[in-house]
Write a protein that holds these residues in place. Structure first.
Motif, PDB file in Angstrom:
ATOM      1  N   LEU A 166      38.112  45.460  44.460  1.00 42.86           N
ATOM      2  CA  LEU A 166      37.616  45.924  45.752  1.00 42.86           C
ATOM      3  C   LEU A 166      37.369  44.744  46.691  1.00 42.86           C
ATOM      4  O   LEU A 166      36.774  43.736  46.293  1.00 42.86           O
ATOM      5  CB  LEU A 166      36.321  46.706  45.557  1.00 42.86           C
ATOM      6  N   ASP A 167      37.815  44.886  47.936  1.00 42.58           N
ATOM      7  CA  ASP A 167      37.567  43.862  48.959  1.00 42.58           C
ATOM      8  C   ASP A 167      36.118  43.981  49.420  1.00 42.58           C
ATOM      9  O   ASP A 167      35.726  44.990  50.017  1.00 42.58           O
ATOM     10  CB  ASP A 167      38.524  44.063  50.128  1.00 42.58           C
ATOM     11  N   VAL A 168      35.313  42.977  49.140  1.00 40.80           N
ATOM     12  CA  VAL A 168      33.888  42.975  49.470  1.00 40.80           C
ATOM     13  C   VAL A 168      33.611  41.816  50.419  1.00 40.80           C
ATOM     14  O   VAL A 168      33.913  40.663  50.105  1.00 40.80           O
ATOM     15  CB  VAL A 168      33.015  42.841  48.203  1.00 40.80           C
ATOM     16  N   ARG A 169      33.030  42.140  51.570  1.00 38.97           N
ATOM     17  CA  ARG A 169      32.738  41.104  52.558  1.00 38.97           C
ATOM     18  C   ARG A 169      31.291  41.212  53.021  1.00 38.97           C
ATOM     19  O   ARG A 169      30.621  42.215  52.785  1.00 38.97           O
ATOM     20  CB  ARG A 169      33.692  41.212  53.753  1.00 38.97           C
ATOM     21  N   LEU A 170      30.847  40.184  53.707  1.00 37.67           N
ATOM     22  CA  LEU A 170      29.455  40.085  54.146  1.00 37.67           C
ATOM     23  C   LEU A 170      29.395  39.910  55.658  1.00 37.67           C
ATOM     24  O   LEU A 170      30.185  39.181  56.245  1.00 37.67           O
ATOM     25  CB  LEU A 170      28.788  38.886  53.463  1.00 37.67           C
ATOM     26  N   GLY A 171      28.434  40.595  56.260  1.00 35.72           N
ATOM     27  CA  GLY A 171      28.156  40.403  57.683  1.00 35.72           C
ATOM     28  C   GLY A 171      26.658  40.433  57.912  1.00 35.72           C
ATOM     29  O   GLY A 171      25.952  41.217  57.286  1.00 35.72           O
ATOM     30  N   HIS A 172      26.160  39.567  58.802  1.00 40.09           N
ATOM     31  CA  HIS A 172      24.730  39.477  59.077  1.00 40.09           C
ATOM     32  C   HIS A 172      24.383  40.049  60.446  1.00 40.09           C
ATOM     33  O   HIS A 172      25.142  39.886  61.411  1.00 40.09           O
ATOM     34  CB  HIS A 172      24.260  38.024  59.023  1.00 40.09           C
ATOM     35  N   ILE A 173      23.218  40.668  60.519  1.00 42.59           N
ATOM     36  CA  ILE A 173      22.732  41.186  61.795  1.00 42.59           C
ATOM     37  C   ILE A 173      22.204  40.053  62.666  1.00 42.59           C
ATOM     38  O   ILE A 173      22.403  40.040  63.880  1.00 42.59           O
ATOM     39  CB  ILE A 173      21.629  42.235  61.550  1.00 42.59           C
ATOM     40  N   ARG A 197      31.346  42.310  42.928  1.00 48.23           N
ATOM     41  CA  ARG A 197      32.766  42.040  42.671  1.00 48.23           C
ATOM     42  C   ARG A 197      33.080  42.048  41.182  1.00 48.23           C
ATOM     43  O   ARG A 197      34.192  42.422  40.770  1.00 48.23           O
ATOM     44  CB  ARG A 197      33.153  40.696  43.294  1.00 48.23           C
ATOM     45  N   GLU A 198      32.130  41.633  40.345  1.00 45.18           N
ATOM     46  CA  GLU A 198      32.356  41.684  38.902  1.00 45.18           C
ATOM     47  C   GLU A 198      32.527  43.118  38.424  1.00 45.18           C
ATOM     48  O   GLU A 198      33.328  43.401  37.531  1.00 45.18           O
ATOM     49  CB  GLU A 198      31.192  41.024  38.164  1.00 45.18           C
ATOM     50  N   VAL A 199      31.756  44.028  39.022  1.00 45.04           N
ATOM     51  CA  VAL A 199      31.844  45.432  38.633  1.00 45.04           C
ATOM     52  C   VAL A 199      33.124  46.067  39.161  1.00 45.04           C
ATOM     53  O   VAL A 199      33.767  46.862  38.482  1.00 45.04           O
ATOM     54  CB  VAL A 199      30.609  46.211  39.140  1.00 45.04           C
ATOM     55  N   ARG A 200      33.512  45.735  40.398  1.00 50.60           N
ATOM     56  CA  ARG A 200      34.734  46.271  41.022  1.00 50.60           C
ATOM     57  C   ARG A 200      35.649  45.109  41.419  1.00 50.60           C
ATOM     58  O   ARG A 200      35.740  44.754  42.597  1.00 50.60           O
ATOM     59  CB  ARG A 200      34.379  47.091  42.265  1.00 50.60           C
ATOM     60  N   PRO A 201      36.322  44.501  40.450  1.00 53.83           N
ATOM     61  CA  PRO A 201      37.082  43.277  40.755  1.00 53.83           C
ATOM     62  C   PRO A 201      38.228  43.469  41.740  1.00 53.83           C
ATOM     63  O   PRO A 201      38.663  42.512  42.367  1.00 53.83           O
ATOM     64  CB  PRO A 201      37.598  42.837  39.380  1.00 53.83           C
ATOM     65  N   ILE A 207      43.363  56.354  43.315  1.00 53.44           N
ATOM     66  CA  ILE A 207      43.608  55.319  44.315  1.00 53.44           C
ATOM     67  C   ILE A 207      43.051  54.004  43.800  1.00 53.44           C
ATOM     68  O   ILE A 207      41.872  53.904  43.476  1.00 53.44           O
ATOM     69  CB  ILE A 207      42.927  55.662  45.658  1.00 53.44           C
ATOM     70  N   PRO A 208      43.872  52.967  43.667  1.00 54.59           N
ATOM     71  CA  PRO A 208      43.356  51.681  43.167  1.00 54.59           C
ATOM     72  C   PRO A 208      42.325  51.095  44.119  1.00 54.59           C
ATOM     73  O   PRO A 208      42.363  51.328  45.331  1.00 54.59           O
ATOM     74  CB  PRO A 208      44.606  50.806  43.083  1.00 54.59           C
ATOM     75  N   ASP A 209      41.388  50.321  43.557  1.00 58.11           N
ATOM     76  CA  ASP A 209      40.338  49.724  44.382  1.00 58.11           C
ATOM     77  C   ASP A 209      40.911  48.890  45.516  1.00 58.11           C
ATOM     78  O   ASP A 209      40.356  48.852  46.613  1.00 58.11           O
ATOM     79  CB  ASP A 209      39.416  48.858  43.510  1.00 58.11           C
ATOM     80  N   ALA A 210      42.029  48.223  45.258  1.00 54.96           N
ATOM     81  CA  ALA A 210      42.609  47.352  46.287  1.00 54.96           C
ATOM     82  C   ALA A 210      43.062  48.128  47.515  1.00 54.96           C
ATOM     83  O   ALA A 210      43.194  47.560  48.598  1.00 54.96           O
ATOM     84  CB  ALA A 210      43.780  46.570  45.696  1.00 54.96           C
ATOM     85  N   ALA A 211      43.300  49.447  47.369  1.00 51.98           N
ATOM     86  CA  ALA A 211      43.746  50.257  48.503  1.00 51.98           C
ATOM     87  C   ALA A 211      42.598  50.966  49.193  1.00 51.98           C
ATOM     88  O   ALA A 211      42.797  51.645  50.194  1.00 51.98           O
ATOM     89  CB  ALA A 211      44.766  51.289  48.024  1.00 51.98           C
ATOM     90  N   ARG A 212      41.407  50.830  48.676  1.00 47.07           N
ATOM     91  CA  ARG A 212      40.249  51.507  49.259  1.00 47.07           C
ATOM     92  C   ARG A 212      39.718  50.714  50.452  1.00 47.07           C
ATOM     93  O   ARG A 212      39.997  49.519  50.599  1.00 47.07           O
ATOM     94  CB  ARG A 212      39.154  51.685  48.207  1.00 47.07           C
ATOM     95  N   PRO A 213      38.914  51.362  51.300  1.00 44.58           N
ATOM     96  CA  PRO A 213      38.333  50.638  52.438  1.00 44.58           C
ATOM     97  C   PRO A 213      37.503  49.440  51.983  1.00 44.58           C
ATOM     98  O   PRO A 213      36.896  49.451  50.899  1.00 44.58           O
ATOM     99  CB  PRO A 213      37.446  51.702  53.106  1.00 44.58           C
TER     100      PRO A 213
END
Length: 306
Positions: free
Chosen positions: A94-101, A88-92, A56-62
């Protein structure tokens, strides 16, 4: 832990400066990290745990949602952003996002709302179990009922964190030599929590860091909510004849508590873990662990419909 309270499928990290294998303790720590990575895929009965499908390509992963605490110190957001850039450099793909508590934007509920009815793995950028992991993050997920989400373990304890702590100490001037092993001592300074599991996690990290340092005593101490305080821990080391002391900053990023703890230093004061390659690798490892927790077939069906 950060002021933010707080193996592996990870691809190779970009080239970086690495410390020489100058001690048996370092070699053992790296071996331990590799063994821990392999054993994480084995059940107690000896059978192998299901792994995320590799076709499964990274782009299709959660989506990987990194959950940070947040701080009024502007360096915190910059540091967490830099850490996620490493991820992101390691998994270019993959959708990586940030959320703060708390405090910083984007807030976690807003990040989850933007994913709508998608799929996500929340990776706490927290260093132990505690209120944020057990209460705040599940509450945010529950408030996004259309999102198919699962939450990974907090980052600590783990040998990769120990390697990052060690390198931050060396960068700050710690001399890993026989003299330090005879007369040195380290305070592992974290934010603190009333949750006993949080304290147990921090104690385990202190034990592993002591092993990494060749037996130098490492005392966990806290900025709030738990004992001992950093000054108390420094006095305890002095009472044992350990006068060459250092403070290891058990915080993901700079903030009020990290600055407060560093101010007690009588010698070396290491920087927070920050955007360290080992931490980036651990973030991806926790993400992969969470994916592997689902039965293989169920995970394949979930990803295939993404």
């Amino acid at each position: 832990m950060t002021e933010m309270e707080t193996e592996t499928h990870a691809q190779p990290l970009p080239a970086r400066r690495s410390l020489p294998l100058d001690s048996t303790a370092e070699l053992l720590t790296r071996i331990t990290a590799q063994l821990g990575s392999q054993l994480s895929h084995v059940r107690l009965n000896g059978s192998r745990k299901p792994m995320p499908p590799t076709d499964i390509p990274d782009a299709a992963r959660p989506t990987l949602v990194a959950v940070a605490h947040g701080s009024r110190d502007p360096r915190a957001l910059r540091t967490v952003t830099a850490l996620l850039d490493l991820v992101r450099e390691v998994r270019p793909g993959l959708d990586v996002r940030l959320g703060h508590i708390e405090i910083d934007e984007p807030a976690l509920p807003d990040t989850l709302a933007a994913l709508a009815a998608g799929r996500a793995v929340l990776v706490p950028l927290l260093l132990s179990r505690g209120f944020h992991v057990k209460q705040d993050i599940p509450a945010a997920v529950a408030a996004a009922p259309r999102l198919r989400a699962r939450t990974a373990k907090p980052l600590g304890p783990h040998p990769l964190l120990v390697e990052a702590l060690y390198e931050r100490l060396v960068e700050a001037g710690w001399q890993d030599d026989p003299r330090a092993r005879r007369s040195g001592g380290v305070v592992l300074a974290g934010a603190g929590s009333r949750d006993p599991e949080s304290a147990a996690d921090t104690r385990r990290t202190a034990e592993m860091l002591s092993e990494r340092l060749g037996g130098v005593p490492v005392i966990p101490a806290y900025a709030s909510a738990a004992a001992p305080t950093v000054p108390d821990a420094l006095r305890a080391l002095a009472a044992r004849g350990r006068h060459r002391t250092a403070i290891a900053s058990y915080f993901t990023a700079p903030g009020r508590f990290a600055t407060q703890c560093a101010g007690y230093a009588r010698g070396v004061a290491a920087a927070p873990l920050g955007a360290h390659p080992a931490v980036a690798r651990l973030v991806l490892h926790r993400y992969d662990q969470a994916l592997a927790a689902a039965p293989f077939g169920a995970l394949r069906r979930e990803l295939a419909t993404a």
